[in-house]
Design an enzyme around this catalytic site. Sequence first.
Site, PDB file in Angstrom:
ATOM      1  N   LYS A  76      43.283 -40.644  92.024  1.00  0.00           N
ATOM      2  CA  LYS A  76      42.219 -40.444  93.279  1.00  0.00           C
ATOM      3  C   LYS A  76      42.832 -39.349  94.173  1.00  0.00           C
ATOM      4  O   LYS A  76      42.064 -38.696  94.958  1.00  0.00           O
ATOM      5  CB  LYS A  76      42.064 -41.612  93.877  1.00  0.00           C
ATOM      6  CG  LYS A  76      41.159 -42.575  92.975  1.00  0.00           C
ATOM      7  CD  LYS A  76      40.674 -43.772  93.669  1.00  0.00           C
ATOM      8  CE  LYS A  76      40.262 -44.982  92.909  1.00  0.00           C
ATOM      9  NZ  LYS A  76      41.537 -45.915  92.682  1.00  0.00           N
ATOM     10  N   ASP A  91      43.968 -45.891  88.126  1.00  0.00           N
ATOM     11  CA  ASP A  91      44.868 -45.013  87.926  1.00  0.00           C
ATOM     12  C   ASP A  91      44.208 -43.533  87.181  1.00  0.00           C
ATOM     13  O   ASP A  91      45.029 -42.997  86.711  1.00  0.00           O
ATOM     14  CB  ASP A  91      45.887 -45.342  86.934  1.00  0.00           C
ATOM     15  CG  ASP A  91      46.391 -46.966  87.244  1.00  0.00           C
ATOM     16  OD1 ASP A  91      46.978 -47.123  88.313  1.00  0.00           O
ATOM     17  OD2 ASP A  91      46.308 -47.675  86.371  1.00  0.00           O
ATOM     18  N   GLN A 110      41.795 -49.733  92.826  1.00  0.00           N
ATOM     19  CA  GLN A 110      41.240 -50.322  91.234  1.00  0.00           C
ATOM     20  C   GLN A 110      39.971 -49.340  90.914  1.00  0.00           C
ATOM     21  O   GLN A 110      39.965 -48.064  91.294  1.00  0.00           O
ATOM     22  CB  GLN A 110      40.876 -51.617  91.159  1.00  0.00           C
ATOM     23  CG  GLN A 110      42.127 -52.711  91.365  1.00  0.00           C
ATOM     24  CD  GLN A 110      42.425 -52.786  92.964  1.00  0.00           C
ATOM     25  OE1 GLN A 110      41.794 -52.933  93.641  1.00  0.00           O
ATOM     26  NE2 GLN A 110      43.633 -52.438  93.186  1.00  0.00           N
ATOM     27  N   HIS A 169      49.550 -45.635  94.334  1.00  0.00           N
ATOM     28  CA  HIS A 169      49.557 -44.380  94.258  1.00  0.00           C
ATOM     29  C   HIS A 169      50.848 -43.503  94.757  1.00  0.00           C
ATOM     30  O   HIS A 169      51.363 -44.015  95.518  1.00  0.00           O
ATOM     31  CB  HIS A 169      48.049 -43.501  94.742  1.00  0.00           C
ATOM     32  CG  HIS A 169      47.844 -44.424  96.062  1.00  0.00           C
ATOM     33  ND1 HIS A 169      46.992 -45.341  96.153  1.00  0.00           N
ATOM     34  CD2 HIS A 169      48.071 -44.073  97.350  1.00  0.00           C
ATOM     35  CE1 HIS A 169      47.096 -45.913  97.402  1.00  0.00           C
ATOM     36  NE2 HIS A 169      47.727 -44.765  98.129  1.00  0.00           N
TER      37      HIS A 169
HETATM   38  P1  IMP Z   1      44.981 -58.250  90.099  1.00  0.00           P
HETATM   39  O1  IMP Z   1      44.068 -57.149  90.839  1.00  0.00           O
HETATM   40  O2  IMP Z   1      46.222 -58.261  90.397  1.00  0.00           O
HETATM   41  O3  IMP Z   1      44.517 -59.531  90.240  1.00  0.00           O
HETATM   42  O4  IMP Z   1      44.936 -58.086  88.346  1.00  0.00           O
HETATM   43  C1  IMP Z   1      43.699 -58.125  87.892  1.00  0.00           C
HETATM   44  C2  IMP Z   1      43.519 -56.737  86.912  1.00  0.00           C
HETATM   45  O5  IMP Z   1      43.346 -55.490  87.529  1.00  0.00           O
HETATM   46  C3  IMP Z   1      44.718 -56.576  85.978  1.00  0.00           C
HETATM   47  O6  IMP Z   1      44.440 -56.254  84.476  1.00  0.00           O
HETATM   48  C4  IMP Z   1      45.533 -55.518  86.579  1.00  0.00           C
HETATM   49  O7  IMP Z   1      46.258 -54.674  85.655  1.00  0.00           O
HETATM   50  C5  IMP Z   1      44.250 -54.703  86.972  1.00  0.00           C
HETATM   51  N1  IMP Z   1      44.550 -53.849  88.302  1.00  0.00           N
HETATM   52  C6  IMP Z   1      44.885 -54.112  89.395  1.00  0.00           C
HETATM   53  N2  IMP Z   1      45.124 -53.272  90.266  1.00  0.00           N
HETATM   54  C7  IMP Z   1      45.144 -52.065  89.483  1.00  0.00           C
HETATM   55  C8  IMP Z   1      45.427 -50.850  89.750  1.00  0.00           C
HETATM   56  O8  IMP Z   1      45.732 -50.382  90.750  1.00  0.00           O
HETATM   57  N3  IMP Z   1      45.394 -49.562  88.599  1.00  0.00           N
HETATM   58  C9  IMP Z   1      44.914 -50.270  87.401  1.00  0.00           C
HETATM   59  N4  IMP Z   1      44.903 -51.577  87.026  1.00  0.00           N
HETATM   60  C10 IMP Z   1      45.018 -52.664  88.139  1.00  0.00           C
END
Ligand code: IMP
Length: 430
Positions: free
Chosen positions: A16, A13, A223, A41
Site C-alpha cells: 500500500k 502485503d 490487512q 509496512h
Molecule cells: P491476526 O490479525 O493476528 O489475528 O491474524 C489473523 C490472520 O490475518 C492471520 O492469517 C495473519 O497472518 C493475517 N494477517 C494479520 N495481519 C496481516 C498483515 O498485515 N498482512 C498479511 N496478513 C496479515
Amino acid sequence: MPAVVLVGAQWGDEGKGKATDLLGSRVDYVVKFNGGNNAGHTVVIGDEKYALHLLPSGILSEGVVPVIGNGVVVDIEVLFEELDALVERGVDVSRLLVSSQAHVITSYHRTLDKVTERFLGKRRIGTTGRGIGPAYADKINRLGIRIADLFDPKILHDKVEGSLDQKNHLLVKVYNRRAADVDAVTDELLAYADRLKPMVANTPLVLNNALDAGKTLLFEAGQATMLDIDHGTYPFVTSSSATAGGAVTGSGIGPTRIDSVIGVIKAYTTRVGEGPFPTELFDDSGEYLRKTGGEYGVTTGRARRTGWYDSVIARYASRINGLTDLVVTKLDVLTGMDKVPVCVAYDVDGERFDEMPDDQSAFHHAKPIYEELPGWWEDISGARAIEDLPANAQAYLRFIEDISGSRISAVGVGPRRDEIIPVHDLIHAR
Ligand code: IMP
C-alpha cells in the site's frame, strides 16, 4: 474535501505504501482505522528504512497529521516503542493523534492469542500472536478497555476486574496458565497514562472538521479484503473490518464523505497464515515469486505463500469495497517468465464459478481456471509510462484490467519509491 480510502484487495502485503507515495504531499491526514500492530509496512526514505507495525505511515511525512482511529486496537507498549525508535532517528512525532475510543491490547490479550492458537491445533488461524483477536473479542463482548479509561484509575480498575473475571477461570482451569493480576494489569496501564494523554483526541470530530476545512484525508486499511472479518475467508481472517466500510465505522466519518476507494493489488498473489488460497503454487514458480518478490513477513518474518493473479478475488474486492481505482504492484516480479497464468474463474467440483462462491466449502474446493499470457524478459523498472513497457507486459495489464472490475490507476515496477507508473490521478471526485 477529498477523502480517499486505501485498502488491500487480496490477503495483505500488497504494498500500500506505493499508493501512499503517489499521493505524497497532497495528503493532510493519514488515518489508520482498523487492526493494530499485526500490520507491517516498510517505508524507505532516502537511505533510511523504517518498519512500522502500528503507526500510520503518515508519521514519516512532514506536515501530515497521523491519526489512530477508534476502530484500531492499540498495544501502548508497542506504540511507545515505535515512537521512541523514530524520535531517535530525528523524526518529529508530535502531531500524532490517538482516538479516546480506540481499544487497548493488554498483556492478557497477547497471552490468550497464543494459548488459543495452541489449543486450536490443526484448526489454528495462524495469527500474528499480537493479541488482536482477543482485544476485538472483548470489544464486541463489551468487556474491552478503551484509551479514555486510562485516565480514570477507579473505572480502569473496575473494567480490568470485569474483563478478567471469566478469563482468569479460563486461563487457570482450561489453559493451565497463571491468572492475570487485576492490580498489576491496572498499574501497567496507568503507567502509560501521562505520556499518552497529550496524543488523545476526539478524532471523529477532528476528522470531520478537517473535511469541512477542505483538507485531504487518506484512510489507510490494515490487512486486506480477504482478511476482513465479514467479507474475508472466515474463519481464516483477522478480527477487524479491513474493507472500505471499516473506514467509516473505524474513524467516525459518514459514507457520503468518501470520494474514492483505491484497492492495492499485487500482479500475483500472496498470503500468510492458514486458510484457502486457490491459486497457490507449490512448485518452482512459487519459490521464484517468493524469492524475487522478497515475500517474507515484516511483522513475523514468516515466508509468504505465493500464487498467480486471481481475477475472481479482484472482482470480489472491487465489488465489496466499491473500488474506483486499482494500483497494481510488483509487476517487475513477473519479468522473466515464459508464460504468465491468470486465474479467470474457478472450477468447484465440476461446476464453473465466475464469481466468488458464497459458500465457504466451495471456496475451499475451488480450482483455478487459468488463461496463459505470454511473458516478457526486459527490465521494466525504468518504465514511467505504460508505453515504456514491453508489449506483453502492456497486454498483461490490459487483460487484468478488463476482468478485475476497476480501472488501473498506477503500476509498481520496482521496490523504490519512484519505480511506479502513474496512469490516473488517485485523488478525484466521485
Ligand atoms: P491476526 O490479525 O493476528 O489475528 O491474524 C489473523 C490472520 O490475518 C492471520 O492469517 C495473519 O497472518 C493475517 N494477517 C494479520 N495481519 C496481516 C498483515 O498485515 N498482512 C498479511 N496478513 C496479515
